[in-house]
Enzyme design. Structure first.
Site, PDB file in Angstrom:
ATOM      1  N   SER A  84      -8.532   4.371   6.885  1.00  0.00           N
ATOM      2  CA  SER A  84      -8.834   3.338   5.884  1.00  0.00           C
ATOM      3  C   SER A  84      -8.766   3.781   4.421  1.00  0.00           C
ATOM      4  O   SER A  84      -8.988   2.962   3.538  1.00  0.00           O
ATOM      5  CB  SER A  84     -10.235   2.776   6.165  1.00  0.00           C
ATOM      6  N   THR A 130      -7.241  -6.287   5.600  1.00  0.00           N
ATOM      7  CA  THR A 130      -7.600  -6.093   4.196  1.00  0.00           C
ATOM      8  C   THR A 130      -6.797  -7.012   3.275  1.00  0.00           C
ATOM      9  O   THR A 130      -5.680  -7.417   3.621  1.00  0.00           O
ATOM     10  CB  THR A 130      -7.321  -4.615   3.822  1.00  0.00           C
ATOM     11  N   ASP A 131      -7.353  -7.289   2.095  1.00  0.00           N
ATOM     12  CA  ASP A 131      -6.588  -8.055   1.093  1.00  0.00           C
ATOM     13  C   ASP A 131      -5.456  -7.210   0.504  1.00  0.00           C
ATOM     14  O   ASP A 131      -4.584  -7.748  -0.186  1.00  0.00           O
ATOM     15  CB  ASP A 131      -7.509  -8.584  -0.018  1.00  0.00           C
ATOM     16  N   TYR A 156      -1.227   2.957   3.384  1.00  0.00           N
ATOM     17  CA  TYR A 156      -2.354   2.295   4.067  1.00  0.00           C
ATOM     18  C   TYR A 156      -2.092   0.797   4.194  1.00  0.00           C
ATOM     19  O   TYR A 156      -2.148   0.231   5.294  1.00  0.00           O
ATOM     20  CB  TYR A 156      -3.667   2.543   3.299  1.00  0.00           C
ATOM     21  N   ALA A 158       0.619  -0.896   3.868  1.00  0.00           N
ATOM     22  CA  ALA A 158       1.811  -1.207   4.674  1.00  0.00           C
ATOM     23  C   ALA A 158       1.487  -1.118   6.164  1.00  0.00           C
ATOM     24  O   ALA A 158       1.945  -1.942   6.965  1.00  0.00           O
ATOM     25  CB  ALA A 158       2.946  -0.250   4.316  1.00  0.00           C
TER      26      ALA A 158
END
Ligand code: NAD
Ligand code: TYD
Length: 362
Positions: A84, A130-131, A156, A158
């Site tokens: 993350s 995630t945004d 990340y 991508a």
């Protein structure tokens, strides 16, 4: 209901599990590999509950996933396991592709096979994303909606975008009942101290520099992690199959503003803990080289989840940040064991002796 949570020993996953055990009658199977980011000490308050089970496993391990589905027969999967941290993805992207893309594929296939073989009714697969998949916003007013095109910038984001596409494809092609959420930056208790907010709090308390990347004017939309956990449970149990929900906190702040607010809170709450030689926490702020490909602004339009599922965040940035600083001041035992690497000690004896060597920050 039985909810299989992947990545439940991480920052958000542990908040989700504490929420489910604390606020519902559901039971939880936590499937986590325990990478450097996994910390069972974040689950100490629920570990003895009969509705909680821990399975140490890698989501990339197909036979292990098949076995876990067969044994536990979950009604819902909440998939949070991932690599993350953007900075780590820049230094070593391969682990991100392996866990976030291949791991999601393995989990989708295990879920598909389980539903086919068991004939499980009303099964749901909730993918937590995630945004950052939307890339960055140019102006000051645009917001990410569920229709915004994907344009990820980092390895990340991508890898998370790829996993979102896989989940949608499994929904459409195989009819796997899926929902997706895309959330903004979280903060709060049990946050691993490589991320902005805990990194700044703990550096300040030990008199180290507070490294602000570039000009510090990048904007993130901050959400208190317990508000996110509540939103995730709502989507997992009540969200419409095939839909995506954006989750955000209506708290757009420049990084430099966040760091200044943290310093002010520390002046108020931890004046007595100021390290020797530091006259003001703010004096530790240091501008450093920018992150490559650094996204400028993220901001979420959360009106869909508010209107359709009746969720709104309880914390403002001011109340949430105050709680967070106070939590770190009150929970030195948790974070000092993370900083020293001792939180990995319980894994020694399980073929993981090498982990203690991979200390935080190395
Ligand atoms: P985290 O890094 O704190 O935790 C990740 C967890 O996944 C750890 O417990 C780790 O041990 C586990 N894990 C990693 N690889 C695994 C594997 N191969 N098999 C099984 N378990 C594995 O992450 P987080 O901040 O809690 O984020 C959780 C999810 O939410 C991620 O999917 C992330 O993309 C997403 N998300 C995070 C944020 C944020 O601000 N932190 C915002 C939006 C979405
Ligand atoms: P981070 O917590 O890594 O989350 P993300 O990259 O997923 O948004 O970083 C939040 C913001 O803070 C991001 O714009 C990068 C910046 N940042 C710093 O300026 N200094 C730091 O030491 C860290 C870790 C992040």
């Amino acid at each position: 209901m039985k909810i299989l949570v992947t990545g439940g020993a991480g920052f958000i996953g542990s908040a989700v599990i504490r929420y489910i055990i604390g606020h519902t009658q559901d039971s939880v199977v936590n499937v986590d590999k325990l990478t450097y980011a996994g910390n069972l000490e974040s689950l100490a308050s629920v570990a003895a509950d009969p509705r909680y089970v821990f399975e140490r496993a890698d989501i990339c391990d197909a036979p292990a996933m098949a076995q876990i589905f067969k044994q536990h027969q979950p009604d819902i999967v909440m998939h949070l396991a991932a690599e993350s941290h953007v900075d780590r993805s820049i230094d070593g992207p391969a682990d991100f592709i392996e866990t976030n893309v291949v791991g999601t594929l393995v989990l989708l296939e295990a879920a598909r096979q389980y539903v086919e073989e068991s004939g499980k009714k009303n099964f749901r697969f909730h993918h937590i994303s995630t945004d950052e998949v939307y890339g960055d916003l140019e102006g000051d007013t645009d917001l990410f909606t569920e229709e915004t095109s994907y344009a990820p910038s980092s390895p990340y984001s991508a890898s998370k975008a790829s996993s979102d596409h896989l989940v949608r494809a499994w929904g459409r092609t195989y009819g796997l009942p899926c929902v997706i959420t895309n959330c903004s930056n979280n903060y709060g208790p049990y946050h691993f101290p490589e991320k902005l907010i805990p990194h700044m709090i703990l550096n300040a308390l030990s008199g180290k520099a507070l490294p602000v990347y570039g000009d510090g004017k990048q904007i993130r939309d901050w959400l208190y992690v317990e508000d996110h956990a509540e939103a995730l449970y709502k989507v997992a149990t009540k969200g419409k199959i095939g839909e995506t929900y954006n989750i955000g906190g209506h708290n757009e702040k420049q990084n430099i503003e966040v760091v200044h607010t943290l310093c002010d809170l520390l002046e108020e709450l931890a004046a007595d803990k100021k390290p020797e030689g530091v006259s003001a926490y703010k004096d530790l702020i240091t501008f450093v080289k920018d992150r490559p490909g650094h996204d400028r602004r993220y901001a979420i339009d959360a009106s869909k989840i508010e209107n359709k599922l009746g969720w709104t965040p309880k914390e403002t940035f001011e109340t949430g940040l105050r709680k967070t600083v106070q939590w770190y001041l009150d929970n030195e035992k948790w974070w000092s064991r993370v900083l020293s690497g001792d939180y990995k000690l319980e894994r020694i004896g399980e073929g993981q002796k090498d982990l203690k060597e991979q200390k935080y920050g190395s």
